[in-house]
Structures are given as C-alpha cells and as structure tokens.
Design a protein around this motif. Sequence first.
Motif, PDB file in Angstrom:
ATOM      1  N   TYR A  82       0.803  -1.206   0.000  1.00 42.77           N
ATOM      2  CA  TYR A  82       0.000   0.000   0.000  1.00 42.77           C
ATOM      3  C   TYR A  82       0.848   1.272   0.000  1.00 42.77           C
ATOM      4  N   TYR A  83       2.030   1.225   0.595  1.00 38.76           N
ATOM      5  CA  TYR A  83       2.810   2.435   0.825  1.00 38.76           C
ATOM      6  C   TYR A  83       4.235   2.038   1.175  1.00 38.76           C
ATOM      7  N   TRP A  84       5.191   2.932   0.991  1.00 37.29           N
ATOM      8  CA  TRP A  84       6.554   2.708   1.465  1.00 37.29           C
ATOM      9  C   TRP A  84       6.934   3.901   2.333  1.00 37.29           C
ATOM     10  N   GLU A  85       7.890   3.675   3.220  1.00 39.82           N
ATOM     11  CA  GLU A  85       8.321   4.745   4.105  1.00 39.82           C
ATOM     12  C   GLU A  85       9.750   4.495   4.555  1.00 39.82           C
ATOM     13  N   ILE A  86      10.484   5.580   4.732  1.00 45.11           N
ATOM     14  CA  ILE A  86      11.832   5.490   5.300  1.00 45.11           C
ATOM     15  C   ILE A  86      11.855   6.332   6.566  1.00 45.11           C
ATOM     16  N   ASN A  87      12.135   5.678   7.682  1.00 49.36           N
ATOM     17  CA  ASN A  87      12.333   6.326   8.974  1.00 49.36           C
ATOM     18  C   ASN A  87      13.829   6.629   9.009  1.00 49.36           C
ATOM     19  N   ALA A  88      14.168   7.882   8.736  1.00 44.91           N
ATOM     20  CA  ALA A  88      15.560   8.278   8.525  1.00 44.91           C
ATOM     21  C   ALA A  88      16.177   8.910   9.765  1.00 44.91           C
ATOM     22  N   SER A 135       4.025   7.207  -7.939  1.00 43.46           N
ATOM     23  CA  SER A 135       3.170   6.351  -8.760  1.00 43.46           C
ATOM     24  C   SER A 135       2.610   7.177  -9.906  1.00 43.46           C
ATOM     25  N   ASP A 136       2.138   6.478 -10.927  1.00 39.02           N
ATOM     26  CA  ASP A 136       1.461   7.131 -12.040  1.00 39.02           C
ATOM     27  C   ASP A 136       0.398   6.182 -12.575  1.00 39.02           C
ATOM     28  N   ASP A 137      -0.167   6.493 -13.727  1.00 37.76           N
ATOM     29  CA  ASP A 137      -1.247   5.654 -14.246  1.00 37.76           C
ATOM     30  C   ASP A 137      -0.772   4.267 -14.675  1.00 37.76           C
ATOM     31  N   LYS A 138       0.547   4.045 -14.708  1.00 37.78           N
ATOM     32  CA  LYS A 138       1.088   2.733 -15.074  1.00 37.78           C
ATOM     33  C   LYS A 138       1.427   1.882 -13.853  1.00 37.78           C
ATOM     34  N   GLY A 139       1.374   2.474 -12.679  1.00 37.20           N
ATOM     35  CA  GLY A 139       1.666   1.710 -11.470  1.00 37.20           C
ATOM     36  C   GLY A 139       2.549   2.455 -10.499  1.00 37.20           C
ATOM     37  N   GLY A 140       3.103   1.707  -9.573  1.00 35.29           N
ATOM     38  CA  GLY A 140       3.953   2.275  -8.540  1.00 35.29           C
ATOM     39  C   GLY A 140       3.149   2.567  -7.284  1.00 35.29           C
ATOM     40  N   THR A 173      15.435  12.833  -4.323  1.00 36.62           N
ATOM     41  CA  THR A 173      15.011  13.787  -5.355  1.00 36.62           C
ATOM     42  C   THR A 173      16.113  13.948  -6.405  1.00 36.62           C
ATOM     43  N   ASP A 174      17.358  14.076  -5.946  1.00 33.83           N
ATOM     44  CA  ASP A 174      18.482  14.220  -6.871  1.00 33.83           C
ATOM     45  C   ASP A 174      18.687  12.978  -7.728  1.00 33.83           C
ATOM     46  N   VAL A 175      18.546  11.815  -7.155  1.00 33.44           N
ATOM     47  CA  VAL A 175      18.808  10.563  -7.868  1.00 33.44           C
ATOM     48  C   VAL A 175      17.684  10.208  -8.832  1.00 33.44           C
ATOM     49  N   PHE A 176      16.434  10.295  -8.382  1.00 34.40           N
ATOM     50  CA  PHE A 176      15.316   9.791  -9.176  1.00 34.40           C
ATOM     51  C   PHE A 176      14.385  10.870  -9.726  1.00 34.40           C
ATOM     52  N   ASP A 177      14.692  12.152  -9.466  1.00 37.80           N
ATOM     53  CA  ASP A 177      13.810  13.253  -9.882  1.00 37.80           C
ATOM     54  C   ASP A 177      12.422  13.148  -9.267  1.00 37.80           C
ATOM     55  N   TRP A 178      12.316  12.516  -8.107  1.00 37.22           N
ATOM     56  CA  TRP A 178      11.032  12.418  -7.421  1.00 37.22           C
ATOM     57  C   TRP A 178      10.670  13.785  -6.855  1.00 37.22           C
ATOM     58  N   GLU A 179       9.384  14.102  -6.880  1.00 37.90           N
ATOM     59  CA  GLU A 179       8.889  15.333  -6.289  1.00 37.90           C
ATOM     60  C   GLU A 179       8.182  15.000  -4.981  1.00 37.90           C
ATOM     61  N   TYR A 180       8.227  15.925  -4.061  1.00 39.16           N
ATOM     62  CA  TYR A 180       7.577  15.684  -2.779  1.00 39.16           C
ATOM     63  C   TYR A 180       6.860  16.935  -2.311  1.00 39.16           C
ATOM     64  N   GLU A 181       5.955  16.741  -1.387  1.00 39.11           N
ATOM     65  CA  GLU A 181       5.333  17.828  -0.644  1.00 39.11           C
ATOM     66  C   GLU A 181       5.814  17.696   0.788  1.00 39.11           C
ATOM     67  N   TYR A 182       6.262  18.800   1.346  1.00 36.31           N
ATOM     68  CA  TYR A 182       6.713  18.783   2.737  1.00 36.31           C
ATOM     69  C   TYR A 182       5.533  19.091   3.638  1.00 36.31           C
ATOM     70  N   GLU A 183       5.276  18.213   4.582  1.00 33.47           N
ATOM     71  CA  GLU A 183       4.196  18.402   5.548  1.00 33.47           C
ATOM     72  C   GLU A 183       4.820  18.862   6.859  1.00 33.47           C
ATOM     73  N   GLU A 184       4.855  20.163   7.050  1.00 28.86           N
ATOM     74  CA  GLU A 184       5.530  20.735   8.215  1.00 28.86           C
ATOM     75  C   GLU A 184       4.927  20.241   9.528  1.00 28.86           C
ATOM     76  N   ARG A 185       3.611  20.077   9.569  1.00 25.58           N
ATOM     77  CA  ARG A 185       2.928  19.649  10.798  1.00 25.58           C
ATOM     78  C   ARG A 185       3.498  18.326  11.307  1.00 25.58           C
TER      79      ARG A 185
END
Length: 124
Positions: A8-14, A46-51, A25-37
């Motif tokens: 359902y989801y992946w997560e990294i506890n860093a 993910s996209d319409d093909k999967g992920g 972001t640098d390696v895969f060009d992934w975009e993110y939203e930062y949730e300050e709260r």
Amino acid sequence: MKRKNVIYYWEINAQNAPELAKFYTDVFDWEYEYEERNDFFSFSTSDDKGGIDGGIFTGKGKIRPHRALYVLVDNVDNTIERVKQAGGTILQDIFEAGKVKLAFFEDPEGHVTGIVEKLEKQEE
C-alpha cells in the motif's frame, strides 16, 4: 481477481529526513510535498502505469531507523495475531493515524513491515 493484502505504501524512517529527501530527489527526480505539521516528506512515486507512493521522515525513536513497506489488510487486530503465531515480533502496537489504523512488526529475519487498515471507506 482482486488481490488481498496488497503493498500500500513505502516509508523510510531516517536519521536526517531533509538530507535523505534531497538525495532521492536528486537521484530519481522524485517530487515531494513537505508536511511541516508532521515533519514529513510525502513523495508521489506512482502514475497511471503503477507504482506506490511513500514518504521520508526523521524518526522519533519509537522504532530504530528503517525502511518499511505497508501492507493493506482488512483487519489489523487479526493480522497482529497472525504475525505473533508465525514468529514475528510486534515493534509498535496498533495505533490510529488519520483515517487508518496501523502497527509495525519485525519478521523472523529482522525486516520491518507496517500493516494498515482503513478506518472508513476511502476512494482508491
């Protein structure tokens, strides 16, 4: 055929989420939203093909830094019992977060997995 118990989801506890978010972001060009709260970097991978989407956060010490896959289950309580019977270890017992109930366990080899149950009907 509808599959049961899908990833359902992946997560990294860093140890340092901002630096790790920049790395991915640098390696895969992934975009993110930062949730300050929640001090959480939410990635759309993910996209319409999967992920599946995921996120990175700086751990708060409840569980050691790790990567986790989340499995969507019908009933977290029942799944916790199955984990115990199969020889797994509960790392963080059941708790609610928003519209889901979840828990974390460690398999017999030490891999961390999250289990998620939706608390109310949500669009998929």
